[in-house]
Scaffold this motif. Sequence first.
Motif, PDB file in Angstrom:
ATOM      1  N   ARG A 169       0.842  -1.199   0.000  1.00  0.00           N
ATOM      2  CA  ARG A 169       0.000   0.000   0.000  1.00  0.00           C
ATOM      3  C   ARG A 169       0.874   1.244   0.000  1.00  0.00           C
ATOM      4  O   ARG A 169       1.636   1.465   0.942  1.00  0.00           O
ATOM      5  CB  ARG A 169      -0.898  -0.009   1.254  1.00  0.00           C
ATOM      6  CG  ARG A 169      -2.091  -0.939   1.130  1.00  0.00           C
ATOM      7  CD  ARG A 169      -2.607  -1.380   2.490  1.00  0.00           C
ATOM      8  NE  ARG A 169      -1.727  -2.376   3.096  1.00  0.00           N
ATOM      9  CZ  ARG A 169      -1.603  -3.622   2.646  1.00  0.00           C
ATOM     10  NH1 ARG A 169      -2.272  -4.034   1.609  1.00  0.00           N
ATOM     11  NH2 ARG A 169      -0.784  -4.463   3.227  1.00  0.00           N
TER      12      ARG A 169
ATOM     13  N   CYS B 138     -14.564   6.670  13.124  1.00  0.00           N
ATOM     14  CA  CYS B 138     -14.566   5.227  12.919  1.00  0.00           C
ATOM     15  C   CYS B 138     -13.743   4.631  14.057  1.00  0.00           C
ATOM     16  O   CYS B 138     -12.555   4.908  14.162  1.00  0.00           O
ATOM     17  CB  CYS B 138     -13.948   4.888  11.570  1.00  0.00           C
ATOM     18  SG  CYS B 138     -13.477   3.156  11.402  1.00  0.00           S
TER      19      CYS B 138
ATOM     20  N   GLU C 204      -9.648  -0.403   7.228  1.00  0.00           N
ATOM     21  CA  GLU C 204     -10.298  -0.477   5.920  1.00  0.00           C
ATOM     22  C   GLU C 204     -11.659   0.179   6.074  1.00  0.00           C
ATOM     23  O   GLU C 204     -12.357  -0.069   7.063  1.00  0.00           O
ATOM     24  CB  GLU C 204     -10.451  -1.917   5.439  1.00  0.00           C
ATOM     25  CG  GLU C 204      -9.163  -2.464   4.897  1.00  0.00           C
ATOM     26  CD  GLU C 204      -9.367  -3.698   4.030  1.00  0.00           C
ATOM     27  OE1 GLU C 204      -8.582  -3.850   3.092  1.00  0.00           O
ATOM     28  OE2 GLU C 204     -10.283  -4.492   4.300  1.00  0.00           O
ATOM     29  N   MET C 205     -12.024   1.028   5.104  1.00  0.00           N
ATOM     30  CA  MET C 205     -13.274   1.777   5.229  1.00  0.00           C
ATOM     31  C   MET C 205     -14.065   1.824   3.927  1.00  0.00           C
ATOM     32  O   MET C 205     -14.442   2.899   3.470  1.00  0.00           O
ATOM     33  CB  MET C 205     -12.960   3.194   5.713  1.00  0.00           C
ATOM     34  CG  MET C 205     -12.332   3.210   7.085  1.00  0.00           C
ATOM     35  SD  MET C 205     -11.917   4.862   7.670  1.00  0.00           S
ATOM     36  CE  MET C 205     -10.474   5.220   6.711  1.00  0.00           C
ATOM     37  N   PRO C 206     -14.365   0.691   3.326  1.00  0.00           N
ATOM     38  CA  PRO C 206     -15.166   0.728   2.103  1.00  0.00           C
ATOM     39  C   PRO C 206     -16.653   0.925   2.415  1.00  0.00           C
ATOM     40  O   PRO C 206     -17.164   0.392   3.402  1.00  0.00           O
ATOM     41  CB  PRO C 206     -14.912  -0.638   1.469  1.00  0.00           C
ATOM     42  CG  PRO C 206     -14.664  -1.530   2.648  1.00  0.00           C
ATOM     43  CD  PRO C 206     -13.959  -0.667   3.669  1.00  0.00           C
ATOM     44  N   GLY C 207     -17.319   1.689   1.599  1.00  0.00           N
ATOM     45  CA  GLY C 207     -18.770   1.819   1.700  1.00  0.00           C
ATOM     46  C   GLY C 207     -19.293   2.332   3.031  1.00  0.00           C
ATOM     47  O   GLY C 207     -20.371   1.939   3.452  1.00  0.00           O
TER      48      GLY C 207
ATOM     49  N   ARG D 133     -18.363   1.642   6.008  1.00  0.00           N
ATOM     50  CA  ARG D 133     -18.100   0.754   7.141  1.00  0.00           C
ATOM     51  C   ARG D 133     -16.612   0.821   7.450  1.00  0.00           C
ATOM     52  O   ARG D 133     -15.827   1.264   6.627  1.00  0.00           O
ATOM     53  CB  ARG D 133     -18.484  -0.677   6.799  1.00  0.00           C
ATOM     54  CG  ARG D 133     -19.935  -0.840   6.424  1.00  0.00           C
ATOM     55  CD  ARG D 133     -20.271  -2.237   6.020  1.00  0.00           C
ATOM     56  NE  ARG D 133     -19.089  -3.004   5.621  1.00  0.00           N
ATOM     57  CZ  ARG D 133     -19.103  -4.192   5.099  1.00  0.00           C
ATOM     58  NH1 ARG D 133     -20.246  -4.781   4.863  1.00  0.00           N
ATOM     59  NH2 ARG D 133     -18.005  -4.831   4.778  1.00  0.00           N
ATOM     60  N   CYS D 134     -16.228   0.356   8.629  1.00  0.00           N
ATOM     61  CA  CYS D 134     -14.790   0.329   8.912  1.00  0.00           C
ATOM     62  C   CYS D 134     -14.446  -0.834   9.826  1.00  0.00           C
ATOM     63  O   CYS D 134     -15.257  -1.255  10.648  1.00  0.00           O
ATOM     64  CB  CYS D 134     -14.310   1.648   9.500  1.00  0.00           C
ATOM     65  SG  CYS D 134     -14.712   1.940  11.217  1.00  0.00           S
TER      66      CYS D 134
END
Length: 176
Positions: free
Chosen positions: A70, A112, A132-135, A137-138
């Motif tokens: 990353r 979050c 990780e924070m897709p959509g 959510r975390c």
Amino acid sequence: METPHYDPLTSSRIRLLSGNGTRSSSHIPNSACYKGWGQDEALVRADDGYLAAWKYSSRSVTIGMPPSPRDYMRVEGLGFKDSIREYVVASGEPMVISMGIGGSAGNASWSCSPPRITFTPVAGHDYDAFLEMPGGRCWIAVREIDEHGLDAPVPVEAAPKCAAADAGSAADQAAK
């Protein structure tokens, strides 16, 4: 600062993404549970604390792990006030990781703070841990990495709060 001793037969390395201001990160080595805010004597903060939010930048600490897959977890790719800290940890012993992020702009604020997680590092393996924070959510993600580009998900579990007997026994031992 002296580089910690890394023996791939008995230890592992982990990189945590943190920062001063909006991002926090910590770990508790050799534990599969947590006691509560301010009660875990073994807690290792991967950020410079709350007052560091007023500093202009953050300090990263690297110990020779392979580069992260990353970009945002490499010193040259870090965002403003973000930092990475790399640690040598015991293999075969569980560890607890806690992370959170938050901020505000005008009247809007966001945060979050997922549940703490636990996993057991394997001897000779290197790991990245980050949010990780897709959509919207975390959660806390842990990925095994290596110098050949390996980026494999690591199974984690929600870390439970230590039973009162466990928390009390540590205090009792310290008092003796």
